[in-house]
Design a protein around this motif. Structure first.
Motif: not given
Length: 426
Positions: A217, A231-233, A228-229, A21, A220-221, A235-237
């Motif tokens: 990215y 990926n969220t960040k 998960n977090e 993922n 944070y991984c 996508l938010s960018y």
């Protein structure tokens, strides 16, 4: 054929994503660029009167498959042969602060030096006209007339390398060490953006944006031991695209672009034009006299031209059957295809996959083992824009495989070693 290509790219992206993922794995990044380009091509194909032939389809899709298989091979080799070892990375704050302050002063000097050099070269003091004249001449056969002073070129290389490493250190301090005051570490990269605009560049600013996303990215991984977090960040960018694309359009005239299309037409041509131009290039059998490998390794030939006097050819704009201009870039595949043919294109894409696969697989394996590999992450993020823009043009073999790039990487490593130290965990 365009619809089949879009479907194939979508399937490759989905398959690549479900493995761990990881949104920013090389296959997803590069295929996403080709997907956006293909959709933009589809949206403009009737207006241009250009479709995708079977020949171009197979060149494109097989090249992407070879790239993807190279990533899979790297993943197997890294898992099989890489050695384990527990260690921690320590940021040396004192060195970081000294290097940052020195770089800021060097960047300030470089901006002033660059401004007056461009003013002298172009004979204009009006900023917009100066940038426009410099860029237009640089893209013509008279490029040698606007060559920057050698000292300035070297300072720009050092500043660029140090700015990206400083930015990484600042993001590392904020995310991993949870430090609050990191604004100073963004100042060098802001100067880099100003220098890029002065020389008529916009993609360099997007390159910086991609670098930040990639570093944040993977940090944070590493911090959360989960994607998960991250990926969220990531996508938010994506919301920043709403800001970047209009900015990309509205500053075009300021830096010398003369296109008069509407915003929508301009963006669709910019994104879909490369694949459409490659289609025209392949099927019209466009040719010109150029030494073997010159299109792919433009940077090396540009360096050799200083010794031999040869000029690297610049391809003109492609005009569609309906009379509209499509573009003057042909995707990264055109360079490989012209130099080495169909099989050579597959080989070059495989080599590209091996390079990015080695970096990514080592970074990701380290993160899963709770070991961060900062310098590999810096390199991966620094060159990641090449994958993002492979659908647009080659920016790896043509610019990264040069003596100048090798010098920049060496400078990056030296600065990195001054800022970070590695200690084994007991």
């Amino acid at each position: 054929m365009l619809l089949i290509l879009i479907l194939a790219l979508f399937v490759i992206i989905v398959i690549s994503f479900i493995i761990d993922n990881v949104i920013l794995n090389p296959v997803v990044v590069m295929c996403s660029g080709f997907l956006v380009g293909s959709i933009s091509f589809l949206a403009s194909s009737q207006r241009w009167g250009i479709g995708l032939s079977v020949r171009t389809f197979w060149i494109t899709i097989l090249a992407i498959i070879c790239f993807s298989l190279a990533i899979v091979l790297c993943n197997f080799l890294v898992k099989t042969f890489s050695r384990e070892g527990k260690y921690e990375i320590i940021l040396i704050n004192y060195n970081l602060q000294i290097i940052t302050v020195v770089t800021i002063f060097l960047q300030l000097f470089a901006v002033i030096f660059l401004y007056y050099s461009l003013k002298k070269i172009t004979g204009s003091s009006e900023l917009s006209k100066m940038i426009s004249t410099y860029r237009t001449t640089l893209m013509s056969d008279s490029a040698s007339d606007v060559r920057l002073p050698g000292l300035l070129n070297q300072i720009l290389k050092v500043n660029m390398a140090s700015s990206f490493v400083i930015l990484f250190a600042g993001l590392y301090g904020r995310i991993i060490l949870e430090k609050k005051k990191i604004i100073i570490y963004f100042i060098p990269i802001i100067f880099y953006a100003i220098e890029s605009l002065l020389m008529g560049g916009r993609l360099e600013i997007i390159r910086t944006f991609i670098f930040i996303i990639s570093v944040v990215y993977f940090l944070y991984c590493y911090k959360n031991k989960s994607v998960n977090e991250a990926n969220t960040k990531a996508l938010s960018y994506s919301k920043w695209i709403v800001v970047i694309l209009p900015l990309f359009y509205f500053i075009k005239s300021f830096i010398g672009r003369t296109a008069i299309e509407s915003f929508g037409e301009y963006i669709l041509r910019y994104l879909g034009g490369p694949l459409a131009s490659f289609e025209v290039f392949v099927n019209r059998n466009i040719s010109y006299d150029a030494p073997f490998g010159q299109e792919t390794f433009t940077g090396l030939y540009a360096y050799l031209s200083k010794k031999t006097g040869d000029v690297v050819p610049i391809l003109g704009w492609i005009k569609s059957p309906t009379g509209l201009w499509v573009g003057n870039v042909y995707s990264g595949l055109r360079r490989y295809y012209y130099d080495f043919g169909f099989l050579g294109t597959l080989v070059m894409m495989t080599l590209l996959g091996l390079f990015f696969g080695y970096l990514f697989c080592n970074i990701w394996k380290g993160i899963k083992e709770n070991k961060l590999k900062p310098f590999l992450l810096i390199l991966y993020s620094f060159f990641l824009y090449s994958l993002v823009f492979e659908f647009f043009d080659d920016t790896f073999f043509s610019t990264a495989i040069t003596l100048g790039s090798a010098t920049q990487i060496a400078i990056m490593y030296i600065i990195y070693k001054l800022m970070f130290k590695k200690e084994k965990l007991k």
